[in-house]
Scaffold this motif. Structure first.
Motif: not given
Length: 501
Positions: A210-234
């Motif tokens: 689950r931690a790995a899944g969260k980390a992977l979803l941080d990549t598109p969040a960062q690509s779109l210019g958002f802070d992965p820590a607050t976006t929490k896409l996973f």
């Protein structure tokens, strides 16, 4: 003959053997959950801080790595350190001495990886070096070895991208899992009693997945210019996929891209964009989607409905698709490639179809069946069953006739018939299992399986999977269950473990 790493001293620190066993067990659980063909293997390498001493293979004693390749690797690491600026921002709670140690460790790790990459260049395996920890005058490096072929079988985003604080972003779920494994290794070796934490407080592989899944979803969040820590896409996608609307499961797609992307056409826009964290509102909007019309989101909110147009340049990596497949199941896609498939909150790699090699191996292991015609006949049956969009269950057992008679009150008996793709399509269209023997003859359909409760049961999987698991583990006869889930996942459950093959 190429010299291998020198044998280790009797003991570098008290827990080294048990640490390696615990690390191996964790790697086995973690990477087997992604793909059993990865076959992880953990090696402990010790590099002396003094250049006069040889490199050592701590655990196991013979790791097969050539000794001469690691000569001077610590010095090479320090050269890398001096030539590379510190990538992380300065922090008040980190002293200059701590920064130097961390920077030195990164240099040594990169130098070790250079050697491993060179050794792996033409091999069937690939080694990945963890971060080194100093113990008793040595840099101890946890090295993970995986099979190269399955690694290359899965799509990946481009590497060498980083969080704003300098940490590497994961280009794939597999790499994200490696990062999580390395983090656990470093934490365990950094304790006052190195490695003890792995032994007394082992991490669950599902937690790391689950931690790995969260980390992977941080990549598109960062690509779109958002802070992965607050976006929490996973977490957001998991929650949306778990919701029903008026009893119906959520099916549809959400396109993640900046507004105005050249490959996005808006059909109509929302006056007030809906935050992705307004889960029920997003789930309601998902009802308006069709196979061609999708929700459009910028990573933070849904702003319109629209479609993808034109030819997307995949090198941009700024257009991602979240596909909600069925209840509590969704996929992350890029350029028509599935990067991650999440089922009941547990991420996995996109293994939708049955592996022919894996199925043949299961037949040989369970029934000692190697006849090419019989194997091919069974393969045609399970391959057709895997296309059943509502899912199905096949049970292959040597005592199919006897089992059909035993379960006759909870199944539909049929005259024995050799299954063909056409007949398979017909008999798998109803609920219940299909019972057949290794010759491919079917004896009953719509079978309600029985069996004792299994310690291997998985609450995140459906009733079909768990009933198959109970039946196989309770069976007195060799058997195989092929479980096809509604989301396309195919599992092969055998009564004979591979280690016994």
């Amino acid at each position: 003959m190429t010299p291998v790493l020198a044998p280790a001293p009797p003991l570098l620190w008290p827990h080294q053997a048990r640490y390696r066993k615990a690390a191996q067990a964790l790697a086995q659980d973690l990477f087997d959950a992604l793909d059993e063909e990865l076959k992880p293997y953990v090696v402990l390498l010790a590099l002396p801080t003094s250049p006069a001493q040889p490199a050592l293979c701590l655990e196991p004693e013979d790791c097969g790595l050539p000794a001469d390749e690691f000569f001077g690797v610590v010095a090479r690491g320090r050269t890398i350190q001096n030539a590379t600026p510190w990538p992380y921002p300065e922090r008040e709670d980190v002293t200059p001495a701590m920064l130097r140690r961390k920077h030195e460790g990164m240099g040594v790790r990169n130098a070790v990886q250079e050697v491993l990459d060179r050794l792996d260049e033409h091999g069937l395996q690939q080694h990945f070096a963890g971060y080194p920890i100093q113990i008793q005058g040595y840099f101890v490096v946890t090295i993970l070895r995986l099979q190269r072929k399955p690694i290359r079988a899965y799509p990946s985003l481009r590497p060498h991208r980083f969080y704003t604080d300098g940490r590497p972003l994961a280009p794939s779920l597999l790499v994200a899992a490696m990062y999580r494994f390395n983090e656990e290794s470093v934490k365990a070796l950094s304790e006052p009693e190195p490695g003890a934490g792995f032994i007394v407080r082992p991490r669950e592989s599902e937690e790391l997945l689950r931690a790995a899944g969260k980390a992977l979803l941080d990549t598109p969040a960062q690509s779109l210019g958002f802070d992965p820590a607050t976006t929490k896409l996973f977490a957001t996608c998991n929650t949306i996929s778990s919701l029903r609307y008026e009893g119906a499961e959520g099916v549809g797609k959400l396109l993640l891209a900046r507004r105005g992307h050249p490959n996005i056409e808006e059909i109509f826009a929302l006056t007030c964009p809906t935050e992705l964290t307004d889960y029920r509102a997003v789930r309601k909007l998902l009802e308006m989607t069709t196979p061609d019309i999708h929700l459009l989101a910028n990573g933070e909110s849904v702003y319109a409905l629209g479609r993808q147009v034109g030819k997307y340049d995949a090198v941009r990596e700024d257009l991602f698709v979240i596909s909600f497949v069925t209840h509590y199941s969704w996929e992350l896609q890029h350029d028509n490639h599935v990067l991650l498939r999440s089922h009941y909150g547990l991420p996995g790699l996109p293994r939708t179809r049955l592996s022919r090699t894996g199925f043949r191996r299961a037949l040989k292991r369970t029934f000692a069946l190697t006849d090419p015609l019989k194997v091919e006949r069974l393969w045609d049956v399970v391959n057709e069953a895997s296309r059943q969009k509502h899912g199905t269950l096949l049970v292959i057992t040597t005592e199919a006739l006897a089992e059909a008679d035993r379960l006759k009150l909870q199944c539909t008996l049929i005259e024995p018939v050799p299954l063909t793709p056409l007949i398979t399509r017909l008999v798998t269209s109803i609920d219940g299992a299909v019972l057949l023997d290794p010759e491919g003859y079917c004896y009953s359909i719509g079978v309600i399986l029985d069996g004792r409760a299994s310690g291997r049961g998985d609450s995140t999987r459906g009733a079909r999977y768990n009933s198959a698991l109970r039946y196989v583990e309770s069976s007195d006869y060799p058997c195989i269950a092929v479980v096809v889930s509604e989301d396309g996942l195919v599992d092969v459950i055998t009564s004979v473990e591979e280690a016994a093959a």
